[in-house]
Design a protein around this motif. Structure first.
Motif, short mmCIF file in Angstrom:
data_model
loop_
_atom_site.label_atom_id
_atom_site.label_comp_id
_atom_site.label_asym_id
_atom_site.label_seq_id
_atom_site.Cartn_x
_atom_site.Cartn_y
_atom_site.Cartn_z
N SER A 10 -14.18 88.79 -13.17
CA SER A 10 -13.23 88.65 -14.27
C SER A 10 -13.53 87.32 -14.95
CB SER A 10 -11.80 88.70 -13.75
OG SER A 10 -11.54 89.94 -13.13
N THR A 22 -7.85 88.12 -17.48
CA THR A 22 -8.85 89.13 -17.82
C THR A 22 -8.72 90.33 -16.89
OG1 THR A 22 -10.37 87.43 -18.61
CG2 THR A 22 -11.32 89.56 -18.07
N ALA A 62 -15.50 94.56 -17.06
CA ALA A 62 -14.73 94.04 -15.93
C ALA A 62 -15.24 94.57 -14.59
CB ALA A 62 -13.26 94.41 -16.09
N LEU A 326 -11.42 92.41 -24.61
CA LEU A 326 -12.34 92.23 -23.49
C LEU A 326 -13.79 92.27 -23.93
CD1 LEU A 326 -10.74 94.16 -20.48
CD2 LEU A 326 -10.56 91.75 -21.11
#
Length: 357
Positions: A10, A22, A62, A326
């Motif tokens: 992350s 995150t 991620a 993201l």
């Protein structure tokens, strides 16, 4: 271009997201994903193919590779015989279409996600499995290309091709076509017709605004030619500078529409990614810091904020807004697959017609 397992936890971006934040945003997207892999806008709302892919790519940044693969498998299982997907599917029964039209940019975009996932995982079985899906979708999209290079917006449920073209959709289609060409190279199946189509499409986006419906009041038409890689270098910087004051509200983010006192998370995060593409990472990070007021306690992001009324509107937290955040963070923190797919330097550019060079 080869894929490889991208070790990714992350990432933290100072002043924007901590590693824990995150991770919370990725978990927020994952919580909305259905068991069959579908990722609707939010629980109880519909799914569309473009935003579904945006959220899936965010999961890959991620390290949630299995969830991302499930999202692409959903697309493979629900592709129409002509290579398309419908424009919207119901949540709760995600195989049931609620808009039977097929939009060109929606059908093109899975190529971006498939390449991104392959680069993140190196999963050759996945690449081979998804290549026929991308090939069929790309052929569907290019059947809608107009003589001027632009992509017709959609095919209606009765099969009628709508000739009107959208600049944002065509720019997104150019980005997707470059990713499809990269996948064709990996498959050992060169597509010279696609290369010519990409060149014509890029030329239309760069040089012929008159070939598109006038949506110049929308910020996406301003930044998407840069985000897609169609407009680059000094021209990209000049394009973003020219209308900055119209669309950007310092401290809050980017407007969706130039005339409305409404900043939106998706446009702000995508603008941040466009700024990174244009070589302005500091400004990109600043844009992400500004839009931090849209972050909700669960790690997702509100769609927008009407600053004239000091009101969150609409009262929804969308997976695609979180996905855009993201992806921008991934580019800024050095995630290789995201940088390759959006930076574009390693993607086939297409062949511009001799008359247009």
């Amino acid at each position: 271009m080869t894929g490889g397992t991208e070790r990714r936890g992350s990432p933290a971006l100072p002043g924007v997201l901590t590693a824990a934040e995150t991770a919370a945003t990725a978990a927020g997207i994952a919580a909305v994903q259905r068991p069959d892999g579908a990722i609707p806008w939010f629980a109880g709302h519909h799914l569309d193919p473009w935003d579904h892919v945006e959220a899936a790519m965010a999961l890959d940044t991620a390290g949630e590779h299995e969830r991302a693969a499930a999202a692409y498998d959903w697309l493979a299982h629900h592709q129409n015989a002509d290579g398309s997907w419908h424009a919207a599917y119901a949540d709760g029964d995600a195989a049931r279409p609620t808009d039977l039209a097929a939009e060109s940019n929606f059908c093109a975009y899975p190529a971006v996600g498939v390449l991104h996932h392959y680069l993140a995982t190196g999963d050759e079985a996945f690449r081979r499995r998804m290549w026929p899906v991308v090939r069929a979708a790309t052929e569907f999209v290019l059947a809608l290309q107009r003589d001027g290079g632009q992509l017709g917006w959609r095919r209606d449920p009765d099969g009628t091709a709508v000739p009107d073209a959208l600049l944002t959709g065509s720019a997104s289609g150019y980005h997707a076509l470059r990713c499809a060409l990269a996948l064709a190279e990996l498959a050992g199946e060169p597509q010279p017709d696609w290369e010519l189509a990409a060149g014509r499409l890029a030329h239309a986006v760069r040089r012929h605004p008159e070939r598109f419906l006038d949506k110049s009041g929308y910020s996406m038409d301003w930044y998407y030619p840069v985000l897609s890689g169609a407009v680059t270098g000094p021209e990209a910087a000049a394009r973003l500078a020219a209308r900055w004051d119209e669309f950007v509200v310092p401290g809050l983010g980017a407007r969706c529409v130039s005339t409305n006192p409404w900043v939106t998370g998706g446009e702000s995060a995508e603008l941040a990614l466009a700024l990174w593409v244009a070589g302005a990472p500091e400004r990109a990070a600043e844009m992400l810091r500004w839009m931090g007021h849209l972050r909700a306690p669960d790690g997702l992001y509100w769609t927008g904020y009407v600053y004239a009324d000091d009101a969150i509107w609409p009262a929804e937290r969308t997976t695609w807004t979180a996905g855009a955040v993201l992806l921008a963070v991934a580019a800024l923190t050095g995630h290789g697959p995201t940088r390759t797919v959006f930076g574009g330097t390693g993607l086939p550019p297409g062949l511009e017609p001799d008359c247009c060079r």
